[in-house]
Design a protein around this motif. Structure first.
Motif, short mmCIF file in Angstrom:
data_model
loop_
_atom_site.label_atom_id
_atom_site.label_comp_id
_atom_site.label_asym_id
_atom_site.label_seq_id
_atom_site.Cartn_x
_atom_site.Cartn_y
_atom_site.Cartn_z
N GLU A 73 0.81 -1.21 0.00
CA GLU A 73 0.00 0.00 0.00
C GLU A 73 0.85 1.27 0.00
O GLU A 73 0.34 2.36 -0.20
CB GLU A 73 -0.95 -0.02 1.20
CG GLU A 73 -2.01 -1.10 1.06
CD GLU A 73 -3.02 -1.09 2.18
OE1 GLU A 73 -3.19 -0.05 2.85
OE2 GLU A 73 -3.63 -2.15 2.41
N ASP A 74 2.17 1.14 0.24
CA ASP A 74 3.08 2.27 0.27
C ASP A 74 4.17 2.07 -0.76
O ASP A 74 4.83 1.02 -0.79
CB ASP A 74 3.68 2.40 1.67
CG ASP A 74 4.70 3.52 1.76
OD1 ASP A 74 4.43 4.62 1.24
OD2 ASP A 74 5.77 3.29 2.36
N MET A 75 4.40 3.05 -1.63
CA MET A 75 5.38 2.91 -2.70
C MET A 75 6.79 2.73 -2.16
O MET A 75 7.55 1.92 -2.67
CB MET A 75 5.33 4.12 -3.64
CG MET A 75 6.23 3.98 -4.85
SD MET A 75 5.87 2.55 -5.91
CE MET A 75 4.48 3.18 -6.82
N TYR A 76 7.14 3.45 -1.12
CA TYR A 76 8.49 3.32 -0.55
C TYR A 76 8.70 1.91 0.02
O TYR A 76 9.78 1.33 -0.13
CB TYR A 76 8.74 4.38 0.52
CG TYR A 76 8.90 5.77 -0.07
CD1 TYR A 76 10.14 6.20 -0.53
CD2 TYR A 76 7.82 6.63 -0.19
CE1 TYR A 76 10.29 7.46 -1.08
CE2 TYR A 76 7.95 7.90 -0.74
CZ TYR A 76 9.20 8.30 -1.19
OH TYR A 76 9.35 9.55 -1.75
N ALA A 77 7.69 1.36 0.64
CA ALA A 77 7.78 -0.02 1.16
C ALA A 77 7.91 -1.00 0.01
O ALA A 77 8.70 -1.96 0.09
CB ALA A 77 6.55 -0.35 2.01
N SER A 78 7.18 -0.79 -1.07
CA SER A 78 7.28 -1.66 -2.25
C SER A 78 8.70 -1.62 -2.83
O SER A 78 9.25 -2.66 -3.18
CB SER A 78 6.28 -1.22 -3.33
OG SER A 78 4.97 -1.39 -2.90
N VAL A 79 9.28 -0.43 -2.89
CA VAL A 79 10.64 -0.28 -3.41
C VAL A 79 11.62 -1.05 -2.53
O VAL A 79 12.45 -1.82 -3.01
CB VAL A 79 11.04 1.21 -3.50
CG1 VAL A 79 12.53 1.36 -3.80
CG2 VAL A 79 10.21 1.93 -4.54
N ASP A 80 11.52 -0.87 -1.22
CA ASP A 80 12.44 -1.54 -0.30
C ASP A 80 12.31 -3.06 -0.38
O ASP A 80 13.31 -3.78 -0.38
CB ASP A 80 12.19 -1.06 1.13
CG ASP A 80 12.59 0.40 1.32
OD1 ASP A 80 13.33 0.94 0.48
OD2 ASP A 80 12.14 1.01 2.32
#
Length: 179
Positions: A73-80
């Motif tokens: 649900e969070d783009m930064y979390a998806s990237v990590d």
């Protein structure tokens, strides 16, 4: 390694582009400078949830590639999560990649740490079955009846071997041979 960041169904901020590029910088030591990583960030809605998706695609020589995809649900979390997955994939498959690409300088193997869990691929079962001619819709029905994630069949129209598979989004995909 060059990084090409694009957005699908969303406009990219400089902050997210910089975040992706800085995270992928640590992989520079693994690849030659002319290798180009394609990063696609997208947004979709699934089951009343906003999902942020990242796909990282790194083409290698001989039509091979390394690909990871993550969503949350969070783009930064998806990237990590995608960066962690990419690192694990490279380390895990170092030996297999090294055997296949010995003599190629696409990947710098000396920089990749050795995996603690060197896995040997072993085929433990071989299955033979008749491949009947049918259309893709019938193949999807057969796949669902068997409860499998994919189904191999002979396409009645083209007489070629095809594969239908269940996608994560609940839809179906068709793989046709291309020569």
């Amino acid at each position: 390694m060059k990084v090409n960041v694009t957005g699908r169904n969303l406009s990219l901020s400089e902050a997210i582009k910089n975040h992706v590029e800085s995270k992928l910088e640590k992989f520079d030591k693994f690849f030659r400078s002319d290798i180009e990583a394609q990063v696609t960030l997208s947004h979709s809605k699934r089951k009343n949830k906003n999902v942020q998706v990242i796909e990282i695609y790194i083409p290698l020589k001989n039509d091979a590639a390394i690909r990871v995809q993550e969503e949350s649900e969070d783009m930064y979390a998806s990237v990590d999560m995608a960066i962690d997955k990419l690192n694990k994939q490279i380390v895990k498959h170092k030996t297999k990649l090294e055997k296949r690409y010995r003599g190629h300088d696409t990947i710098r193997f000396e920089q990749i740490p050795t995996s603690k869990e060197e896995q040997v691929l072993e085929i433990v079962k071989t299955k033979k079955f008749p491949v009947k001619p049918m259309d893709p819709e019938e193949a999807v029905l057969q796949m669902e009846l068997l409860g499998h994630a994919f189904f191999v069949f002979r396409n009645g129209d083209t007489e070629e071997i095809n594969v239908v598979y269940a996608r994560k989004d609940g839809k179906y995909g068709l793989i046709e041979p291309g020569f």
